[in-house]
Design an enzyme around this catalytic site. Sequence first.
Site, short mmCIF file in Angstrom:
data_model
loop_
_atom_site.label_atom_id
_atom_site.label_comp_id
_atom_site.label_asym_id
_atom_site.label_seq_id
_atom_site.Cartn_x
_atom_site.Cartn_y
_atom_site.Cartn_z
N GLU A 173 12.74 -65.91 -42.05
CA GLU A 173 13.90 -66.37 -41.27
C GLU A 173 13.56 -67.48 -40.27
O GLU A 173 13.98 -67.43 -39.11
CB GLU A 173 14.56 -65.18 -40.55
CG GLU A 173 15.20 -64.21 -41.52
CD GLU A 173 16.10 -63.15 -40.87
OE1 GLU A 173 16.12 -63.03 -39.63
OE2 GLU A 173 16.79 -62.44 -41.63
N GLU A 292 16.23 -59.29 -48.03
CA GLU A 292 16.78 -58.38 -47.01
C GLU A 292 18.26 -58.27 -47.27
O GLU A 292 18.98 -59.28 -47.24
CB GLU A 292 16.54 -58.90 -45.58
CG GLU A 292 15.13 -58.73 -45.10
CD GLU A 292 14.95 -59.10 -43.62
OE1 GLU A 292 15.87 -58.82 -42.81
OE2 GLU A 292 13.91 -59.69 -43.31
O1 AHR Z 1 15.56 -55.94 -40.96
C1 AHR Z 1 15.70 -56.18 -39.58
C2 AHR Z 1 15.52 -57.64 -39.21
O2 AHR Z 1 16.60 -58.37 -39.72
C3 AHR Z 1 14.30 -58.35 -39.77
O3 AHR Z 1 13.17 -58.19 -38.98
C4 AHR Z 1 14.73 -59.79 -39.78
O4 AHR Z 1 14.09 -60.53 -40.77
C5 AHR Z 1 16.24 -59.72 -39.95
O5 AHR Z 1 16.89 -60.52 -39.04
#
Ligand code: AHR
Length: 511
Positions: A173, A292
């Site tokens: 990210e 994610e």
């Molecule tokens: O999964 C929680 C967080 O969400 C992670 O650390 C990040 O990559 C995302 O913003």
Amino acid sequence: MTHARITIDRDFTIADVPRRLFGQFVEHMGRCVYTGIYEPGHPAADARGFRTDVLELVRELGPTVIRYPGGNFVSGYRWEDGVGPAAERPVRIDGAWHTIETNAFGLHEFVDWSREAEVEVMEAINLGTRGVEEARALVEYANHPGGTYWSDLRRRNGAEDPFDIRLWCLGNELDGPWQIGHKTPAEYGRLAQETAKAMKLVDPTIELVAVGSSNRQMPTFGTWEHTVLTHAYDEVDYISMHAYYQEHDGDAASFLAEAVDMDAFIDGVVATIDAVKAAGKHTKQVDISFDEWNVWYQSGLDTDDQPHQVEKTWREHPRLIEDTYNVTDAVVVGTFLHSLLRHGDRVRIANQAQLVNVIAPIRSEEGGPAWRQSIFWPFARMAKMAKGRILRLAVSSTKAPTARYGDVDEVDAVATWDEESGRLALFVANRSLDAEATVDLDLHGLRATALRSAEVLTVPEDGDRLTANLLDAPDAVGLRPLDGVALDDGAVRLTLPALSWSAVELEVARG
Ligand code: AHR
């Protein structure tokens, strides 16, 4: 009454089921690692401190690949802190989650744990505060057989054989202003390109994931992917996607339709990848790692039980974002898995975030039990039953209005056909909050000969759509037999309860 007709043709397929689609994510965040998968002294811990009760649930959940060690955490992480004699490892501040990191658990422990869990390791490197040098050292440490500085250090640290990690994330990210080491698309694109090149010079067999947008609402979404891939197309194999969804202001209809947004998000990233491919006259194909995704109540549920704010004090493994999931969340998670699977020709890896305690399908208490959340079930069944080829379905369904996405199909489905075992797996959600759905399967080139299994997750008799599995009621939401499946001379009709997600497995023959 809701009705849908699903046309399935044996010859209309999307791709082989990418087994890496059923991935999970373990971050050094909150209680995912510490008191999640690892808790020395717990009655169920083995000699290495791995919680065997959690491991059993992980094996039942059935993930194929696990991303590690972050997440936002990785952008300030020094991987060397987590290797070598445990007593000598430094205690550090983790700025991402305002937490004390003891480094008691690190790369060797994760690789050992992954072998116990029977999953592939997907290792993320720090491109927030670090760069090319540390990344290529880590690949040498993990994958080089021996006789060099870093590989011999691994051997001295107890691992004679290389870890053989194939899948690597080039940071996390980095488009986000919250990220340690936030970058512009051009800064990241060049760094990703050079880091990828150096890592593949150490081990040319590895596969690399470039960072994509943190979500579809990012102001740089689209230009980020375009710029990064314009720099790094030749060096990388995947670009990442991240997305979290939640119910807003009690608007369950829109929430249940969020997979419409996921579908559109994926289509947009595919289009951007292919635009760069065409303009750059590239021949190879870059695919997507949706590494994610989940339901995450980022606003609106900040109770003592579900804190999501970053800690104000420095502590080890505080409770962070331990969302409790209900029936509605489980149906939505089922439809997210549908979306990922129907894009299986381009989404080749996906990781639900995260595995234990932190927005997770599995919960555990320190010194106490571990249990399955409602969202455990769609993942577990699809990871187990989605085999062979993904079928391209034509779904014609009653639609219902939603505030966010207009008129949306009330029935959402995906199916796979495993010719070898002669099994067709159908996964189907009824998004209607109050109406049963009848679903007719119109099979072409296939004939249903027997029903192997049919299960449904829906509102329990003594509950409502917000019923959840809790410490003192861990089995309130689960799967039960789906009675409404009728086979008649090869034709199949399903009757689905309102607000439900079902998994149906049929024996089929060509014909
Ligand atoms: O999964 C929680 C967080 O969400 C992670 O650390 C990040 O990559 C995302 O913003």
